[in-house]
Design an enzyme around this catalytic site. Structure first.
Site, PDB file in Angstrom:
ATOM      1  CE  LYS A   1     -12.676   4.817  -5.338  1.00 25.88           C
ATOM      2  NZ  LYS A   1     -11.659   4.630  -6.362  1.00 25.88           N
TER       3      LYS A   1
ATOM      4  CE  LYS B   1     -11.829  -9.079  -4.636  1.00 31.74           C
ATOM      5  NZ  LYS B   1     -11.532  -7.699  -5.033  1.00 31.74           N
TER       6      LYS B   1
ATOM      7  CG  LEU C   1      -1.924   1.152   1.264  1.00 27.90           C
ATOM      8  CD1 LEU C   1      -2.938   1.049   0.130  1.00 27.90           C
ATOM      9  CD2 LEU C   1      -2.648   1.200   2.603  1.00 27.90           C
ATOM     10  CB  ALA C   2       3.892   2.186   1.911  1.00 28.59           C
TER      11      ALA C   2
ATOM     12  CD  GLU D   1     -12.562  -5.184  -6.966  1.00 30.75           C
ATOM     13  OE1 GLU D   1     -11.425  -4.762  -6.795  1.00 30.75           O
ATOM     14  OE2 GLU D   1     -13.160  -5.903  -6.142  1.00 30.75           O
TER      15      GLU D   1
ATOM     16  CE  LYS E   1     -10.495  -3.217   2.415  1.00 29.33           C
ATOM     17  NZ  LYS E   1     -11.419  -3.382   1.327  1.00 29.33           N
TER      18      LYS E   1
ATOM     19  CG  HIS F   1     -14.888   0.030   0.057  1.00 28.74           C
ATOM     20  ND1 HIS F   1     -14.147   0.907   0.812  1.00 28.74           N
ATOM     21  CD2 HIS F   1     -14.073  -1.015  -0.212  1.00 28.74           C
ATOM     22  CE1 HIS F   1     -12.927   0.413   0.974  1.00 28.74           C
ATOM     23  NE2 HIS F   1     -12.859  -0.757   0.368  1.00 28.74           N
TER      24      HIS F   1
END
Ligand code: NAP
Length: 496
Positions: free
Chosen positions: A194, A343, A32-33, A228, A160, A252
């Site tokens: 967003k 997905k 993530l970073a 997705e 999360k 979400h």
């Protein structure tokens, strides 16, 4: 005098730098970073919103020095930072603000070194981003206090998943509350960062046009879709303990539903907004078992099946879920909300659609067709909004009606600058530095969301329900279409 036209003063200076800060990213070497947090910070630096006094400190167990970490950050930004990463002068300047400290969140090593790196200057914002596995959140909070790295002004950012169910979320809230006040805790749901999601609030509460129609009298139903194309490969064993309900709906989709359904807050301020969102969650009806469809993707010959990805041949975890729910309040009584996410679907597309009722009487006769207005709010791709309106089909041949879109794709309407829509993470990190919690979930919101979700999950576990198989690359199981078709409605197609 109210401004009626032209450029408002706040538009003249678009770049508002934040206060100097020390931002420690626990998990600074993680996925993530590397993909989101560091490239996002670089973009903000490049656009002038990060002051010279900003320090970004990566922290993880791996042993490396500043130079090695900067190499890693350079590479990560090169890979995930888009075209801006080509600005090597800005990148090298940004890297001067980046440091690394090896710290074990579980043990005692590295904390003193971290303390030495942190500055004590007055007015300096200190924030710790918990970009580590959720099993470390509570320990990190405790460690920060025990080692004297946090005071009443320090902020923590929690990734999360926030708990696995109501009990674990409550326990985590209690644990964090032992060390930090609620005003210091920033629970991230990146959907709230967003651009379109915030625009949803602007459209609803900045215009006279929509709000009078925003209720069960004029709205037929609402659809929220997050589709997705990717599978769960890579994180299959983690996902198998979670499933679409916990991974996507509880957080979400729930947040999107709240923003669509909430009453106008008195002010665009953290608690005013979050109070209204909480009321929505608390007013959600329990969902009948026959209003939930769970699915699991099967292989189409080119990709793995879900069970192969999860390495669990007997898995009953859902990679797809569709459900219908209601909000029991005056505004939304009897208006169905259809939620769907999955997905390995045919397209990557996220949309909220507000489908208005048909006009009560067609003066043009049935041959003209019946049409309803749809406000479509697209999160991806092509962030923007479209309002479908009915007009006369041009040309001879009588009065035939046709739906045309009033398109508000931001890039088209606002010019090239709008194409540089900031990533959700970078916006949210800057909000942390500014001390603005509006777009972060409060502890009671998260608990209320789990309180709604838990009985649904317990229900299908108790009944031993298996998810319905669906082909990879399809639009989900047939039963999901039936869920809405039996009400005389249909899912909107997911556009690529
Ligand atoms: P990851 O790639 O596995 O990275 C984990 C990071 O934590 C690494 O930097 C690791 O470095 C560090 N770490 C592990 N144990 C540690 C310890 N005891 N002390 C200090 N650092 C430790 O995980 P990720 O995908 O970046 O995810 C991080 C968090 O974000 C998770 O909570 C995840 O659920 C959440 N999240 C991730 C994504 C995503 O797209 N990746 C999206 C949404 C949410 P060392 O091994 O060197 O210590």
């Amino acid at each position: 005098m109210p401004h009626t036209t032209g450029v408002r003063p706040e538009m003249v200076s678009r770049v508002i730098p934040v206060d100097p800060f020390d931002l420690v990213i626990f998990g600074g070497t993680g996925d993530l970073a590397r993909r989101k947090i560091l490239p996002g910070l670089f973009r903000r630096f490049r656009s002038g919103q990060m002051p010279e006094g900003a320090h970004v400190i990566g922290a993880a167990r791996s042993d490396m020095d500043d130079a090695a970490y900067r190499d890693m950050v350079r590479e990560a930004i090169g890979e995930h930072g888009g075209s801006e990463a080509k600005d090597s002068k800005a990148l090298e300047h940004f890297l001067e603000h980046v440091r690394y400290v090896a710290v074990d969140a579980r043990g005692n090593t590295g904390w003193d070194a971290l303390k030495e790196v942190l500055r004590e200057d007055e007015g300096l914002v200190r924030a710790f981003y918990f970009s580590v596995g959720p099993g470390l959140f509570a320990e990190l909070a405790e460690g920060l206090r025990r080692h004297g790295l946090a005071d009443a002004e320090t902020r923590i950012v929690v990734e999360k998943p926030f708990g696995h169910d109501l009990e674990s979320a409550r326990a985590l809230n209690e644990e964090l509350a032992r060390h930090f006040h609620e005003t210091q805790i920033y629970r991230i749901d990146h959907y709230l960062g967003k651009e379109t999601v915030q625009n949803l609030m602007a459209v609803r509460f900045g215009n006279m046009l929509f709000e009078p129609l925003w209720n069960s009298q004029y709205v037929d139903h609402i659809q929220i879709t997050v589709a997705e194309t990717v599978g769960v490969g890579g994180r299959g064993s983690y996902y198998d303990k979670s499933g679409a309900m916990r991974d996507m709906v509880q957080n979400h989709l729930m947040q999107l539903l709240c923003l669509i359904a909430m009453e106008p807050p008195a002010r665009f301020e953290p608690d005013a907004v979050r109070d209204e969102k909480l009321k929505v969650i608390r007013a959600l009806d329990p969902v009948d078992p026959d209003s939930i469809v769970r699915g699991q993707y099967t292989s189409d010959g080119t990709v793995n099946s879900y069970r192969e990805d999860a390495e669990n041949p007997l898995s009953k975890t859902e990679s797809f879920i569709a459900l219908k729910t209601y909000i029991s309040n005056w505004r939304w009584a009897n208006t169905p909300f259809y939620l769907r996410t999955g997905k390995r679907l045919s397209a990557r597309a996220s949309e909220i659609a507000v489908v208005f009722k048909d006009a009560p009487h067609s003066i043009f006769g049935i041959d003209a067709g019946r049409h309803s207005n749809v406000l479509s709010i697209r999160l991806q791709p092509n962030e923007g909004m479209t309002l479908g309106v009915t007009i006369k089909e041009p040309g001879p041949g009588g009065m035939r009606l046709v739906d045309v879109p009033l398109d508000m794709t931001f890039a088209d309407a606002l010019g090239p600058e709008a194409e540089e829509v900031p990533d959700a993470y970078e916006r949210l990190i800057m909000d942390v530095i500014r001390g603005n919690q509006t777009l972060f979930m409060r502890g009671d919101e998260v608990e209320a969301a789990w309180a709604w979700t838990d009985p649904l999950i317990e229900g299908w576990q108790r009944r031993g329900d298996s998810p319905k198989p669906y082909d990879a690359g399809s639009s989900g199981p047939d039963d999901a279409a039936f869920l809405i078709n039996r009400d005389g409605r249909r899912w909107r197609g997911v556009r690529q």
